[in-house]
Design an enzyme around this catalytic site. Structure first.
Site, PDB file in Angstrom:
ATOM      1  N   GLY A   1      -1.848 -24.237 -18.507  1.00  0.00           N
ATOM      2  CA  GLY A   1      -1.614 -22.797 -18.562  1.00  0.00           C
ATOM      3  C   GLY A   1      -0.814 -22.299 -19.746  1.00  0.00           C
TER       4      GLY A   1
ATOM      5  N   ASN B   1      -2.055 -20.950 -22.395  1.00  0.00           N
ATOM      6  CA  ASN B   1      -2.651 -19.651 -22.768  1.00  0.00           C
ATOM      7  C   ASN B   1      -2.242 -18.561 -21.784  1.00  0.00           C
ATOM      8  OD1 ASN B   1      -4.500 -19.689 -25.223  1.00  0.00           O
ATOM      9  ND2 ASN B   1      -5.050 -21.597 -24.177  1.00  0.00           N
TER      10      ASN B   1
ATOM     11  N   HIS C   1     -11.915 -20.303 -26.577  1.00  0.00           N
ATOM     12  CA  HIS C   1     -12.495 -21.628 -26.837  1.00  0.00           C
ATOM     13  C   HIS C   1     -11.786 -22.235 -28.057  1.00  0.00           C
ATOM     14  CE1 HIS C   1     -15.424 -24.822 -26.782  1.00  0.00           C
ATOM     15  NE2 HIS C   1     -15.503 -24.703 -28.090  1.00  0.00           N
TER      16      HIS C   1
ATOM     17  N   ASN D   1     -13.275 -15.383 -22.702  1.00  0.00           N
ATOM     18  CA  ASN D   1     -12.910 -16.801 -22.712  1.00  0.00           C
ATOM     19  C   ASN D   1     -12.273 -17.150 -24.051  1.00  0.00           C
ATOM     20  OD1 ASN D   1     -12.967 -19.642 -21.969  1.00  0.00           O
ATOM     21  ND2 ASN D   1     -14.752 -19.873 -23.314  1.00  0.00           N
TER      22      ASN D   1
HETATM   23  C1  GAR Z   1      -7.064 -24.684 -24.351  1.00  0.00           C
HETATM   24  O1  GAR Z   1      -7.081 -25.316 -25.608  1.00  0.00           O
HETATM   25  C2  GAR Z   1      -8.337 -23.874 -24.154  1.00  0.00           C
HETATM   26  O2  GAR Z   1      -8.790 -23.267 -25.314  1.00  0.00           O
HETATM   27  C3  GAR Z   1      -9.280 -24.951 -23.724  1.00  0.00           C
HETATM   28  O3  GAR Z   1      -8.526 -25.791 -22.888  1.00  0.00           O
HETATM   29  C4  GAR Z   1      -7.136 -25.705 -23.218  1.00  0.00           C
HETATM   30  C5  GAR Z   1      -6.407 -25.246 -21.990  1.00  0.00           C
HETATM   31  O4  GAR Z   1      -5.040 -25.215 -22.219  1.00  0.00           O
HETATM   32  N1  GAR Z   1     -10.428 -24.379 -23.063  1.00  0.00           N
HETATM   33  C6  GAR Z   1     -11.619 -24.934 -23.115  1.00  0.00           C
HETATM   34  O5  GAR Z   1     -11.867 -25.961 -23.691  1.00  0.00           O
HETATM   35  C7  GAR Z   1     -12.702 -24.141 -22.395  1.00  0.00           C
HETATM   36  N2  GAR Z   1     -13.995 -24.523 -22.873  1.00  0.00           N
HETATM   37  P1  GAR Z   1      -4.038 -24.342 -21.328  1.00  0.00           P
HETATM   38  O6  GAR Z   1      -4.313 -24.646 -19.853  1.00  0.00           O
HETATM   39  O7  GAR Z   1      -2.679 -24.879 -21.754  1.00  0.00           O
HETATM   40  O8  GAR Z   1      -4.210 -22.898 -21.667  1.00  0.00           O
END
Ligand code: GAR
Length: 208
Positions: free
Chosen positions: A12, A14, A110, A108
């Site tokens: 989490g 982001n 990415h 989203n």
């Molecule tokens: C982030 O880097 C996000 O961009 C990626 O997973 C990570 C989650 O981190 N998402 C994907 O790859 C979706 N296709 P977080 O839980 O610390 O935000």
């Protein structure tokens, strides 16, 4: 004030960037009203609770298939009266019933420059492993609307980040998060909440 529902599956960071932006007054005309996790016991839920944001867990493992999970998610989003749905490290692909119910209202983040290193199987560290394997000199992050095509919806914002010689997937992931994801995701959310994003012929036009 638009109601923002954030979908998470993991650490989490982001979500934290969104919470911090909200606290700093950088999310104009929007408020995070609920965080929904596809997994129990993830740190993203703790981050929400620490900030008095209501949480729900819709455990993917409790549903036999994507159709039944998507139906449950749609019901939850409707109950929460979401104006904007943000995938912030949400690792489940929902079926088209959900994105059709929220056209250009789901975004989203990415961790690559779409159309590179995206689509099914490209998530989390796998994205950065693939970028390093290819030897690209620039990677970055993309914020886009969610459609039935995985990582294929209209692109809202992108930010490039340099790849360095000794990068590991973990190091590159951290740099892309810090220099790109945590900046462009809150920015896109705020632009959306101010009705500054239009989609014309599948392309996004941002009114700055
Ligand atoms: C982030 O880097 C996000 O961009 C990626 O997973 C990570 C989650 O981190 N998402 C994907 O790859 C979706 N296709 P977080 O839980 O610390 O935000």
């Amino acid at each position: 004030m638009k109601k923002i529902v954030v979908l998470v599956s993991g650490g989490g960071t982001n979500l934290q960037a969104l919470i911090d932006a909200q606290k700093n007054g950088q999310i104009i005309n929007g408020k995070i009203t609920c965080v929904i996790s596809s997994k129990p016991d993830v740190y993203a839920l703790t981050r929400a609770e620490q900030n008095q944001i209501p949480t729900r867990v819709l455990n993917r493992k409790d549903y036999p298939d994507i159709a039944s999970y998507s139906k449950a998610m749609l019901t939850a989003l409707q109950q929460e009266q979401a104006d904007l749905v943000v995938y912030a490290g949400f690792m489940t692909i929902l079926d088209e019933t959900v994105c059709h119910a929220y056209p250009n209202q789901m975004i989203n983040v990415h961790p690559a420059l779409i159309p590179s290193f995206c689509g099914k199987g490209f998530y989390g560290l796998h994205v950065h492993e693939a970028a390093l394997k290819k030897g690209v000199k620039l990677s970055g992050a993309t914020v886009h609307f969610v459609t039935e095509v995985c990582d294929g919806g209209p692109i809202i914002l992108q930010q490039a980040v340099e790849v360095q010689n000794k990068d590991t997937p973990e190091i590159l992931q951290k740099r892309i998060m810090e220099q790109a994801e945590w900046k462009i995701l809150p920015k896109a959310v705020s632009l959306f909440c101010q009705d500054k994003i239009r989609v014309v012929d599948g392309h996004v036009i941002v009114e700055e």
